[in-house]
Design an enzyme around this catalytic site. Structure first.
Site, PDB file in Angstrom:
ATOM      1  N   SER A 144       6.661 -20.851 -48.265  1.00  0.00           N
ATOM      2  CA  SER A 144       7.651 -20.187 -48.055  1.00  0.00           C
ATOM      3  C   SER A 144       7.393 -18.785 -48.874  1.00  0.00           C
ATOM      4  CB  SER A 144       8.942 -20.830 -48.590  1.00  0.00           C
ATOM      5  OG  SER A 144       9.972 -19.651 -48.631  1.00  0.00           O
ATOM      6  N   TYR A 157      13.814 -24.682 -55.336  1.00  0.00           N
ATOM      7  CA  TYR A 157      13.068 -24.789 -54.133  1.00  0.00           C
ATOM      8  C   TYR A 157      11.895 -23.769 -54.126  1.00  0.00           C
ATOM      9  CZ  TYR A 157      12.109 -23.421 -49.101  1.00  0.00           C
ATOM     10  OH  TYR A 157      11.693 -23.286 -47.794  1.00  0.00           O
TER      11      TYR A 157
HETATM   12  N1  LIG Z   1      13.637 -21.798 -41.897  1.00  0.00           N
HETATM   13  C1  LIG Z   1      13.339 -20.902 -42.792  1.00  0.00           C
HETATM   14  O1  LIG Z   1      14.050 -19.899 -43.162  1.00  0.00           O
HETATM   15  C2  LIG Z   1      12.318 -21.396 -43.682  1.00  0.00           C
HETATM   16  C3  LIG Z   1      11.681 -20.238 -44.557  1.00  0.00           C
HETATM   17  C4  LIG Z   1      10.711 -20.689 -45.059  1.00  0.00           C
HETATM   18  C5  LIG Z   1      10.039 -21.872 -45.232  1.00  0.00           C
HETATM   19  N2  LIG Z   1      10.614 -22.737 -44.275  1.00  0.00           N
HETATM   20  C6  LIG Z   1      10.025 -23.874 -44.478  1.00  0.00           C
HETATM   21  O2  LIG Z   1       9.550 -24.469 -43.253  1.00  0.00           O
HETATM   22  C7  LIG Z   1       9.318 -25.718 -43.126  1.00  0.00           C
HETATM   23  C8  LIG Z   1      10.517 -26.626 -41.892  1.00  0.00           C
HETATM   24  O3  LIG Z   1      11.725 -26.125 -42.088  1.00  0.00           O
HETATM   25  P1  LIG Z   1      12.623 -25.683 -40.731  1.00  0.00           P
HETATM   26  O4  LIG Z   1      13.406 -24.383 -41.192  1.00  0.00           O
HETATM   27  O5  LIG Z   1      11.874 -25.784 -39.641  1.00  0.00           O
HETATM   28  O6  LIG Z   1      13.789 -26.968 -41.111  1.00  0.00           O
HETATM   29  P2  LIG Z   1      14.263 -27.941 -40.269  1.00  0.00           P
HETATM   30  O7  LIG Z   1      15.313 -28.527 -41.188  1.00  0.00           O
HETATM   31  O8  LIG Z   1      14.780 -27.517 -38.993  1.00  0.00           O
HETATM   32  O9  LIG Z   1      13.138 -28.799 -40.365  1.00  0.00           O
HETATM   33  C9  LIG Z   1      12.792 -29.889 -41.113  1.00  0.00           C
HETATM   34  C10 LIG Z   1      12.271 -31.026 -40.703  1.00  0.00           C
HETATM   35  O10 LIG Z   1      11.563 -31.913 -41.991  1.00  0.00           O
HETATM   36  C11 LIG Z   1      12.231 -33.241 -41.775  1.00  0.00           C
HETATM   37  N3  LIG Z   1      12.304 -33.823 -43.210  1.00  0.00           N
HETATM   38  C12 LIG Z   1      12.955 -33.263 -44.257  1.00  0.00           C
HETATM   39  N4  LIG Z   1      12.643 -34.070 -45.075  1.00  0.00           N
HETATM   40  C13 LIG Z   1      11.668 -35.096 -44.955  1.00  0.00           C
HETATM   41  C14 LIG Z   1      11.262 -36.205 -45.539  1.00  0.00           C
HETATM   42  N5  LIG Z   1      11.286 -36.580 -46.665  1.00  0.00           N
HETATM   43  N6  LIG Z   1      10.519 -36.924 -44.663  1.00  0.00           N
HETATM   44  C15 LIG Z   1      10.003 -36.837 -43.370  1.00  0.00           C
HETATM   45  N7  LIG Z   1      10.940 -35.457 -42.655  1.00  0.00           N
HETATM   46  C16 LIG Z   1      11.410 -34.711 -43.452  1.00  0.00           C
HETATM   47  C17 LIG Z   1      13.652 -33.050 -41.394  1.00  0.00           C
HETATM   48  O11 LIG Z   1      14.136 -34.130 -40.752  1.00  0.00           O
HETATM   49  C18 LIG Z   1      13.604 -32.019 -40.184  1.00  0.00           C
HETATM   50  O12 LIG Z   1      13.428 -32.259 -38.975  1.00  0.00           O
HETATM   51  C19 LIG Z   1      10.148 -26.357 -44.359  1.00  0.00           C
HETATM   52  O13 LIG Z   1       9.081 -27.036 -45.271  1.00  0.00           O
HETATM   53  C20 LIG Z   1      10.878 -25.305 -44.855  1.00  0.00           C
HETATM   54  O14 LIG Z   1      11.030 -25.350 -46.230  1.00  0.00           O
HETATM   55  C21 LIG Z   1      11.659 -22.509 -43.545  1.00  0.00           C
END
Ligand SMILES: NC(=O)c1ccc[n+]([C@@H]2O[C@H](COP(=O)([O-])OP(=O)(O)OC[C@H]3O[C@@H](n4cnc5c(N)ncnc54)[C@H](O)[C@@H]3O)[C@@H](O)[C@H]2O)c1
Length: 256
Positions: A144, A157
């Protein structure tokens, strides 16, 4: 470049994508499969994961918690049944508490680091020896922008994603001789269920924080998952053969 090279970068390649039920992990899995990869898809949301797997030819859906070693062992066994893996994307992650560090509970801290940090490590622990035996591979972790600079809205986080950045860079330095590259992408605000969850969790602070996020971003907008996927697939691909240990912001210039 020939069109075939652009559309089939992963034919014959096997890999693991965590967090494949939603958002960034789901979109990366769909795009990798569309370019020929055969994938083990892991997520704790079984129903949504099945939907992703149904759209990824040859994929195996594995319901599991990335922070549980026994679940990651099952993912490794599923990979072993497919063949030698050479691709890993770790997208499973959680936001955790949106409060100052001094107000975070021990349980919240432990859970956050179990999912974001230990979950990434367990996937690396499972895949790295298999990639090395297969002659190499490519890893992309999803960190991130909050892993590159401190975040006042969700500092715990931010700390966990900082760990993901340096875990990935450590892999880059210690496994290059085995033909393994490891890079991390550092998205800014990307339109996914997690981002909507942030604003929900912030309650009456949400409107102010959302306005602040937009105002600090030179692009004036949040990103789309496809804009992260394009970078993930490039870093996984042979076109990135000399790119190792990069922490790539995908944020419309927020950290510029
Ligand atoms: N969306 C944003 O703005 C953003 C920004 C920076 C980083 N991220 C990172 O990107 C990655 C994906 O996030 P996203 O935005 O697609 O979120 P999202 O919530 O759409 O997807 C995350 C997925 O991870 C799964 N998950 C969570 N904990 C889990 C566990 N313990 N075991 C197995 N699966 C698990 C959830 O069920 C979900 O399907 C994350 O690591 C998040 O921190 C997201």
């Amino acid at each position: 470049m020939q069109e075939a090279e652009l559309t089939e970068r992963f034919t014959g390649r096997i890999g693991l994508v965590t967090g494949a039920a939603s958002g960034i992990g789901r979109d990366a899995a769909l795009a990798m499969a569309a370019e020929g990869a055969r994938l083990v898809l892991m997520d704790r949301d079984a129903t949504a994961l099945e939907a992703t797997a149904a759209a990824c030819p040859g994929a195996v859906a594995l319901e599991g918690d990335v922070s549980a070693a026994a679940d990651m062992d099952r993912a490794a066994a599923a990979l072993d049944a497919m063949g030698p893996p050479s691709l890993l994307v770790t997208a499973a992650g959680m936001l955790g508490p949106t409060r100052p560090l001094a107000e975070v509970t021990e349980e919240e801290w432990d859970r956050l680091f179990a999912v974001n940090v230990k979950g990434t490590w367990l996937a690396l622990r499972a895949l790295l020896p298999r990639m090395a035996r297969a002659g190499g591979g490519a890893v992309v972790t999803i960190a991130s922008g909050s892993g590159l600079i401190g975040n006042a809205v969700f500092p715990a986080y931010s700390a966990s994603k900082g760990a993901v950045v340096l875990m990935t860079r450590s892999v880059a330095t210690s496994h290059a001789a085995e033909g393994i590259r490891a890079n991390t992408v550092c998205p800014g605000q990307i339109e996914t269920p997690m981002l909507r969850g942030v604003f929900q969790q912030l309650g009456d602070r949400a409107a102010g924080v959302e306005a602040m996020f937009r105002a600090r971003n030179p692009s004036g907008r949040f990103g789309e998952v496809a804009e992260v996927t394009q970078a993930v697939l490039f870093l996984l691909s042979d076109a990135a053969s000399y790119i190792n240990g990069v922490a790539l912001p995908i944020d419309g210039g927020r950290l510029a």
